[in-house]
Design a protein around this motif. Structure first.
Motif, short mmCIF file in Angstrom:
data_model
loop_
_atom_site.label_atom_id
_atom_site.label_comp_id
_atom_site.label_asym_id
_atom_site.label_seq_id
_atom_site.Cartn_x
_atom_site.Cartn_y
_atom_site.Cartn_z
N ASP A 1 -36.91 -23.38 6.19
CA ASP A 1 -37.31 -22.28 7.08
C ASP A 1 -36.83 -22.56 8.51
OD1 ASP A 1 -39.16 -19.92 7.70
OD2 ASP A 1 -40.03 -21.49 8.97
N LEU A 2 -36.97 -23.81 8.93
CA LEU A 2 -36.53 -24.20 10.27
C LEU A 2 -35.01 -24.03 10.39
CD1 LEU A 2 -38.36 -25.31 12.52
CD2 LEU A 2 -37.74 -27.61 11.81
N ILE A 3 -34.30 -24.42 9.33
CA ILE A 3 -32.83 -24.31 9.33
C ILE A 3 -32.43 -22.83 9.39
CG2 ILE A 3 -30.82 -24.59 7.79
CD1 ILE A 3 -32.04 -27.34 7.02
N GLN A 4 -33.17 -22.01 8.66
CA GLN A 4 -32.87 -20.57 8.65
C GLN A 4 -33.17 -19.96 10.01
OE1 GLN A 4 -34.77 -17.47 8.30
NE2 GLN A 4 -32.79 -16.44 7.98
N ARG A 5 -34.29 -20.35 10.59
CA ARG A 5 -34.65 -19.83 11.93
C ARG A 5 -33.63 -20.27 12.98
NH1 ARG A 5 -40.27 -18.23 12.72
NH2 ARG A 5 -41.36 -18.39 10.75
N ALA A 6 -33.01 -21.43 12.75
CA ALA A 6 -31.99 -21.91 13.69
C ALA A 6 -30.65 -21.20 13.45
CB ALA A 6 -31.83 -23.41 13.57
N GLY A 7 -30.61 -20.30 12.47
CA GLY A 7 -29.42 -19.47 12.26
C GLY A 7 -28.35 -20.09 11.37
N LEU A 8 -28.72 -21.10 10.58
CA LEU A 8 -27.70 -21.80 9.79
C LEU A 8 -27.71 -21.42 8.31
CD1 LEU A 8 -27.77 -25.40 11.32
CD2 LEU A 8 -26.34 -23.47 11.94
N GLN A 9 -28.35 -20.28 7.97
CA GLN A 9 -28.47 -19.96 6.54
C GLN A 9 -27.14 -19.87 5.82
OE1 GLN A 9 -29.58 -18.22 9.03
NE2 GLN A 9 -29.08 -16.05 8.90
N ASN A 10 -26.08 -19.44 6.53
CA ASN A 10 -24.78 -19.30 5.86
C ASN A 10 -24.06 -20.63 5.71
OD1 ASN A 10 -25.25 -16.59 5.63
ND2 ASN A 10 -24.28 -16.12 7.60
#
Ligand code: FAD
Length: 514
Positions: A88-97
């Motif tokens: 979730d933290l990684i996704q919030r930091a914008g790195l989902q792709n």
């Protein structure tokens, strides 16, 4: 007034603490104090160019190329509440792709090996494969079926109280056999803690084994009946997290079909993205700012001294978040007597980590031989195996990257060895022994040299939770009081996910108290 919060340490635990506290208390004035010139702590990734092959021997490679080398952690497990919090933290930091998921049926997930008596054996992928496989007599798992049967008949150990701890080795020897503790279990402990199963607390490192034995009467029975399942409280928090944002829900659904994941540009990219976000949230992240003294002041404030004695500056705070391990806290002068106990509480081991890269066409079948996650050395390594070897990660297969064209030209490995075997980071025997280990165990012919070798000696990098850790930690937390928060790998688990969870829980405690 806005609460002032000082976070000591800018590793993942400190950064995640700052993020969660700021999210819960947007008015809080948060300062992260990091000694080194960079944030991230043990999370460190470099990107190197493929060295030219005109020179002789291995080079250290040029920075800023497309090949990712991890110097610390490399993979994360999307499991449990802690796994969801990290993703979730990684996704919030914008790195989902940039998340690279490794499927549960990939060679990386299925092929994990143990090095035992100089031989490499595939680890069983589950209890059923242990039960149905016929093992050779020299196998690390020889005779495991009768051990499993006997374990189910043994009565559980009567505990004198709930803190009655023992070592991992003692529990496994008692329930199964000393042989199993010295083989398969020691290999797993080398992989996670780089430590000794005879010294590590089973309650702190594998609490599920204690729970299974105590609640179900047997480790095997407990595991079959779901002793390892998530607690109802964790399940409720995880459901809340997943329901909160559709973009995370989709990512998490994909992640739960994976065994592990990594990031295209290395795990350090998550730290960089998180730091940027913290700065946008007006958290003051200061690098090159060593904390040199911690004092309690009257009226519940803390005085945090940064910099050398002659040029020291003070940061005053209402809450002190110590996101550095116990051995680092214990070294700091302080008028808080509880903090001094943190150092005795928890030592940490040194690890030698060597990144080794071969050109794929020089050893065409090496990628086939190393088509799995990697091998872990058991305590009974055998006379032909380096006594300091902890394991070899087959990076190219374990975490294939998103630059297939470049990475297709190389086969990457990471060799981990006990750091105490080496005198310094410059000790030439460190890269030599690492390459020899790959040569020996993966049959790389003499004459074929790696194109790139980078050796690192990580001092005091993995805290060792000795027997009684949980109880000592509880006493330590009580003695430092409710406004000093001990967070991260020194206390609540050494995995990145554990550190993120520790930070999340700290922020909840602080927010609840304010
Ligand atoms: P640290 O990373 O130690 O951060 C603490 C920070 O505090 C550092 O930046 C330090 O410079 C700073 N600091 C110290 N003293 C002071 C001071 N006095 N003042 C100011 N700052 C100070 N985990 C996984 O989940 N998966 C893996 O694959 C994995 N592999 C690993 C491989 C290796 C070789 C190592 C070493 C660890 C691995 N781990 C892995 C564990 C995980 O990486 C660490 O436990 C985690 O990164 C620790 O984070 P932390 O923030 O708690 O501590």
């Amino acid at each position: 007034a806005a609460p002032r919060i000082a976070v000591v340490g800018g590793g993942i635990s400190g950064l995640a603490s700052a993020y969660y506290i700021k999210t819960a208390l947007p008015r809080a004035k948060i300062t992260v104090l990091e000694a080194s010139p960079r944030v991230g702590g043990w999370i460190r990734s470099t990107k190197v160019a493929l060295p030219s092959r005109t020179g002789s021997g291995a080079s250290k490679g040029q920075d800023d190329g497309p090949i990712v080398l991890e110097e610390g952690p490399r993979t994360l497990r999307p499991v449990g509440l802690q796994g969801a919090l990290t993703l979730d933290l990684i996704q919030r930091a914008g790195l989902q792709n940039e998340v690279i998921m490794i499927a549960k049926d990939s060679p990386s997930a299925r092929n994990r090996f143990v090095l035992h008596n100089d031989r490499i054996e595939k680890m069983p992928s589950g209890l059923m494969s242990v039960l149905f496989k016929t093992w050779q007599s020299s196998s690390a798992l020889h005779g495991i079926v009768p051990l499993v049967m006997r374990e189910m008949m043994r009565p559980p150990r009567p505990l004198t109280d709930k803190d009655d701890d023992e070592s991992i080795y003692d529990l496994v020897s008692r329930r199964f056999s000393p042989d199993l503790a010295d083989t398969l279990v020691s290999a797993m402990v080398h992989g996670i803690y780089a430590g000794n199963p005879r010294q590590l607390s089973v309650q702190a490192t594998f609490p599920v084994l204690v729970r299974a034995e105590q609640q179900y009467g047997s480790v095997v029975r407990g595991m079959m009946r779901g002793a390892g399942a998530m607690s109802p409280e964790d399940r409720a928090e995880l459901d809340k997290l997943v329901a909160a944002r559709p973009e995370f829900r989709d990512l998490w659904q994909r992640a739960t079909k994976s065994s592990i994941y990594t990031l295209q540009n290395g795990l350090e990219s998550a730290v960089a993205a998180l730091t940027k976000q913290l700065e946008a949230m007006e958290v003051d992240v200061r690098t090159g700012t060593p904390v040199t003294r911690l004092d309690a002041k009257p009226y519940g404030e803390f005085d945090i001294q940064v910099g050398a004695e002659d040029a020291a500056e003070s940061v005053v705070a209402d809450h002190l978040v110590c996101a550095i391990p116990g051995h680092a806290v214990g070294r700091l002068p302080s008028n808080l007597p509880g903090l001094r106990g943190a150092g005795e509480h928890e030592p940490a081991v040194n690890v030698a980590l060597v990144n080794v890269v071969f050109a794929r066409d020089t050893v065409p079948d090496l990628a086939v031989r190393s088509n799995g996650f990697g091998m872990l050395a058991s305590a009974r390594r055998g006379p032909q195996t380096d006594p300091a070897l902890l394991g070899i990660i087959y990076d190219s297969a374990a975490t294939p990257r998103a630059h297939p064209a470049v990475e297709a030209e190389v086969v990457k490995f990471t060799v981990m060895m006990q750091g105490d075997a080496f005198s310094s980071a410059q000790d030439p025997s460190m890269p030599e022994r690492a390459v020899t280990a790959i040569r020996r165990h993966l049959d790389v012919p003499t004459g074929v040299e790696p194109v790139l070798v980078r050796a690192h000696l990580h001092n005091a990098c993995i805290p060792q939770y000795g027997v009684g850790h949980v109880q000592k930690l509880r006493a330590l937390r009580e003695s430092v009081g409710p406004k000093v928060h001990l967070v991260g790998c020194g206390y609540d688990g050494v995995g990145v996910n554990d550190c993120v969870r520790s930070a999340w829980e700290t922020a909840r405690r602080i927010a609840a108290g304010i």
